[in-house]
Each structure stands twice: as structure tokens, then as C-alpha cells.
Design a protein around this motif. Structure first.
Motif, PDB file in Angstrom:
ATOM      1  N   SER A 250      38.546 -12.105  -8.106  1.00 46.14           N
ATOM      2  CA  SER A 250      37.829 -12.235  -6.971  1.00 46.14           C
ATOM      3  C   SER A 250      37.481 -13.742  -6.512  1.00 46.14           C
ATOM      4  O   SER A 250      37.295 -13.804  -5.174  1.00 46.14           O
ATOM      5  CB  SER A 250      36.438 -11.367  -6.974  1.00 46.14           C
ATOM      6  N   LEU A 251      37.385 -14.558  -7.396  1.00 46.49           N
ATOM      7  CA  LEU A 251      37.086 -15.992  -7.157  1.00 46.49           C
ATOM      8  C   LEU A 251      38.171 -16.496  -6.317  1.00 46.49           C
ATOM      9  O   LEU A 251      38.540 -17.361  -5.379  1.00 46.49           O
ATOM     10  CB  LEU A 251      36.855 -16.975  -8.143  1.00 46.49           C
ATOM     11  N   CYS A 252      39.560 -16.250  -6.938  1.00 46.12           N
ATOM     12  CA  CYS A 252      40.879 -16.540  -6.438  1.00 46.12           C
ATOM     13  C   CYS A 252      41.033 -16.029  -5.054  1.00 46.12           C
ATOM     14  O   CYS A 252      41.908 -16.583  -4.120  1.00 46.12           O
ATOM     15  CB  CYS A 252      41.996 -16.099  -7.200  1.00 46.12           C
ATOM     16  N   ALA A 253      40.365 -15.149  -4.546  1.00 41.53           N
ATOM     17  CA  ALA A 253      40.725 -14.363  -3.086  1.00 41.53           C
ATOM     18  C   ALA A 253      39.819 -14.769  -2.359  1.00 41.53           C
ATOM     19  O   ALA A 253      39.762 -14.182  -1.120  1.00 41.53           O
ATOM     20  CB  ALA A 253      40.512 -12.766  -3.429  1.00 41.53           C
ATOM     21  N   GLN A 254      38.987 -15.779  -2.416  1.00 43.92           N
ATOM     22  CA  GLN A 254      37.775 -16.035  -1.598  1.00 43.92           C
ATOM     23  C   GLN A 254      38.357 -16.910  -0.293  1.00 43.92           C
ATOM     24  O   GLN A 254      39.277 -17.599  -0.468  1.00 43.92           O
ATOM     25  CB  GLN A 254      36.859 -17.216  -2.365  1.00 43.92           C
TER      26      GLN A 254
ATOM     27  N   TYR B 239      31.964  -8.974  -9.739  1.00 40.78           N
ATOM     28  CA  TYR B 239      32.779  -9.765  -9.037  1.00 40.78           C
ATOM     29  C   TYR B 239      32.139  -9.946  -7.506  1.00 40.78           C
ATOM     30  O   TYR B 239      31.125  -9.208  -7.327  1.00 40.78           O
ATOM     31  CB  TYR B 239      34.101  -9.056  -9.250  1.00 40.78           C
ATOM     32  N   LEU B 240      32.993 -10.669  -6.826  1.00 40.80           N
ATOM     33  CA  LEU B 240      32.404 -11.014  -5.491  1.00 40.80           C
ATOM     34  C   LEU B 240      33.367 -10.336  -4.507  1.00 40.80           C
ATOM     35  O   LEU B 240      34.533 -10.157  -4.613  1.00 40.80           O
ATOM     36  CB  LEU B 240      32.254 -12.543  -5.373  1.00 40.80           C
ATOM     37  N   THR B 241      32.745  -9.932  -3.184  1.00 42.16           N
ATOM     38  CA  THR B 241      33.448  -9.657  -1.997  1.00 42.16           C
ATOM     39  C   THR B 241      34.536 -10.828  -1.616  1.00 42.16           C
ATOM     40  O   THR B 241      33.943 -12.217  -2.018  1.00 42.16           O
ATOM     41  CB  THR B 241      32.842  -9.088  -1.063  1.00 42.16           C
ATOM     42  N   PRO B 242      35.428 -10.923  -1.022  1.00 36.73           N
ATOM     43  CA  PRO B 242      36.385 -11.889  -0.487  1.00 36.73           C
ATOM     44  C   PRO B 242      35.545 -13.088   0.383  1.00 36.73           C
ATOM     45  O   PRO B 242      35.907 -14.133   0.466  1.00 36.73           O
ATOM     46  CB  PRO B 242      37.690 -11.562   0.419  1.00 36.73           C
ATOM     47  N   ASP B 243      34.601 -12.688   1.116  1.00 38.73           N
ATOM     48  CA  ASP B 243      33.749 -13.569   1.905  1.00 38.73           C
ATOM     49  C   ASP B 243      32.450 -14.039   1.357  1.00 38.73           C
ATOM     50  O   ASP B 243      31.680 -14.509   1.991  1.00 38.73           O
ATOM     51  CB  ASP B 243      33.616 -12.846   3.304  1.00 38.73           C
TER      52      ASP B 243
ATOM     53  N   TYR C  33      28.426  -9.063  -3.245  1.00 30.80           N
ATOM     54  CA  TYR C  33      28.167  -9.069  -4.973  1.00 30.80           C
ATOM     55  C   TYR C  33      28.604  -7.796  -5.380  1.00 30.80           C
ATOM     56  O   TYR C  33      27.722  -6.549  -5.148  1.00 30.80           O
ATOM     57  CB  TYR C  33      26.943  -9.728  -5.327  1.00 30.80           C
ATOM     58  N   VAL C  34      29.546  -7.456  -6.307  1.00 28.20           N
ATOM     59  CA  VAL C  34      29.744  -6.121  -6.653  1.00 28.20           C
ATOM     60  C   VAL C  34      29.445  -5.936  -8.252  1.00 28.20           C
ATOM     61  O   VAL C  34      29.832  -6.733  -8.863  1.00 28.20           O
ATOM     62  CB  VAL C  34      31.054  -5.749  -6.562  1.00 28.20           C
ATOM     63  N   CYS C  35      28.683  -5.042  -8.534  1.00 25.70           N
ATOM     64  CA  CYS C  35      28.252  -4.901  -9.899  1.00 25.70           C
ATOM     65  C   CYS C  35      28.310  -3.121 -10.312  1.00 25.70           C
ATOM     66  O   CYS C  35      28.365  -2.281  -9.670  1.00 25.70           O
ATOM     67  CB  CYS C  35      27.200  -5.452 -10.209  1.00 25.70           C
TER      68      CYS C  35
END
Length: 272
Positions: A21-25, A93-97, A204-206
Motif C-alpha cells: 500500500s505504501l508503494c501504491a501511494q 494498510y493505507l488507501t492509495p491517497d 486507513y484500512v484495518c
């Protein structure tokens, strides 16, 4: 720069989702700082492979003896290079934005005439459903305190705080315990100035794991009564409603009982 700070303990199976998810930011002017809290799995080797293959953002890691998430956060704050610290757990993990949204909020907060020590967004589950209650007709950003908004939302939130403020307010370390509720420190950060909350946006996804804190609250309370006592004793003065103050008082007494039981067990185990 933003530091994404991740404390981890034996989570090599979940860290790849966060890394991807960090690589997709959409924005990558951040560092990822991982504090390995004494993992016994392949976390160290996996992090080394990440550092070797990643150039879009900095990947840094530090290892320490197992002391608990709060100790790992203290270590991370001292080592962080960013002016703001975005705390992301190793099983989330995180959303792309996410970074873009957080950095836009930080930029606005930094221009405020009064110190804004933190900004906050919502969390969602993997299906995109908000954690906690919807907050319709609430202005964005909503200016408030962590305890206040916690009561409104009834769900976990995704915080970023100023590094200098976090450095002034480290988590207390209690011998023999490995946990202090984060809200104990978040409330003290909120005492330094109003936190800005974006309650209409999840970045933020959990997903709560079976061995995670949320599903094992009572076991954590018994093992770490001193840390919880700090939190609940402080909440007695923070809760606006009499019923909630009473609940915090009852929890405080429960923690005192567990502290006494734990101290007695420690004396029995001590060599004569």
C-alpha cells in the motif's frame, strides 16, 4: 517530510500488505520507519529485502528487545526524521491517497495561527465500511480533543502528530508491563492544542486479528494494570458525563486490584 511509523512484533505475514500500500501511494515524500520490537520470525530479513528493492521512498528499521508497542513508539519518535509522524500498525494498510490526504491536512494545520499538534482521519474495514459511527453534518475539519471525538465516533482513528510534541510526551515505561493505552498520550497531546479531525474520510484500512489488542482487552488489562490505571485515573477528570466518570473510576479500582494481585505473584516468584 512525513514519517510513517510502524511498531511490529512477529507480523511478517501482514507487513507485505502495508508495504504494497505504501508503494501504491500517489505521493511518496515520506519515510517508512519500522521498529522491530524483538520479533522472532523473519521480520528482520524481510525488511532488509524491502530496503534493497525500494527507491521510491526511504525504508528504515530499528530493532529492540521486546518491550511493547508503547516502547517501540518512543523509540520511533526519537529516530524519526519527519516533522510529523503518522502511526500505522503492522497488521493494517493505507488507501492509495492516504499520504496525499495526510500531507494536505498537515500543510493546512501548519498554517494555523494556533498550534495544531495533530490531524486525524477515519479508519475503515477491508470492505470500505467506516469503523464506528458515521458523523454526518460534522464540519471538516472538526476541531476537538481525542477523548471527545472518540466518544462521538465509537471507533479507532488514524492519527498523525507533530514529532516535537510527541518527543515532549513519551509513553511511560512500567517495569514488568508491555502496554499503555495510546489515548493516555493522545489526550495529553490534545491538551497542547486542538487536533483537526477529518471524520468524513477513511484513509486507513484495518482488520482486527484474533491475537490483537482489541479482541484481547481483558487479558491486556490483567497483564498491564499499571498502564491502564494511568489512563483510567486520568479519564475520571476528562469525562464530561457522570456515568462515564463512574465507569472510569470502577476501571481504576479494578486496575488497583490487578496491580495488587500482580505484585503478590511477583513476590512469590522472587527468590527467597
Amino acid at each position: 517530510m512525513l514519517t510513517i511509523l510502524t511498531p511490529t512484533y512477529n507480523r511478517v505475514q501482514t507487513l507485505p500488505a502495508l508495504y504494497e500500500s505504501l508503494c501504491a501511494q500517489t505521493r511518496r515524500d515520506f519515510e517508512w520507519l519500522v521498529i522491530d520490537d524483538g520479533s522472532t520470525d523473519d521480520t528482520a530479513a524481510w525488511l532488509q529485502s524491502c530496503r534493497a528493492q525500494t527507491s521510491a521512498f526511504a525504508v528504515r528499521s530499528l530493532s529492540q528487545a521486546n518491550g511493547g508497542k508503547h516502547v517501540a513508539l518512543n523509540t520511533g519518535v526519537r529516530a524519526a526524521r519527519g516533522d510529523w509522524i503518522f502511526i500505522v500498525d503492522s497488521d493494517d494498510y493505507l488507501t492509495p491517497d492516504a499520504v496525499e490526504c495526510m500531507m494536505d491536512a498537515v500543510a493546512q494545520a501548519s498554517q494555523a495561527p494556533r498550534l495544531v499538534p495533530g490531524v486525524c482521519f477515519r479508519r475503515a474495514d477491508p470492505q470500505g465500511r467506516l469503523m464506528g459511527l458515521p458523523c454526518e453534518d460534522v464540519p471538516s475539519p472538526f476541531v476537538g480533543a481525542p477523548s471527545q471525538v472518540g466518544r462521538m465516533v465509537r471507533g479507532d482513528l488514524a492519527y498523525a502528530f507533530r514529532r516535537d510534541v510527541m518527543a515532549d510526551l513519551p509513553f511511560p515505561v512500567i517495569p514488568g508491563e508491555r502496554f499503555v493505552p495510546e489515548l493516555y498520550i493522545w489526550n495529553q497531546i490534545g491538551d497542547r492544542g486542538p487536533v483537526w479531525f477529518y471524520l468524513d474520510r477513511a484513509i486507513y484500512v484495518c482488520e482486527y486479528l484474533d491475537d490483537g489488542y482489541t479482541r484481547n482487552f481483558h487479558a491486556h488489562l490483567r497483564r498491564n494494570p499499571g498502564g491502564f490505571l494511568l489512563f483510567y485515573a486520568a479519564q475520571i477528570g476528562r469525562e464530561p458525563r457522570r456515568l462515564d466518570r463512574l465507569k472510569a473510576g470502577i476501571r481504576s479500582v479494578q486496575c488497583l486490584v490487578y496491580c495488587a494481585i500482580k505484585a503478590a505473584a511477583d513476590r512469590r516468584r522472587a527468590p527467597s
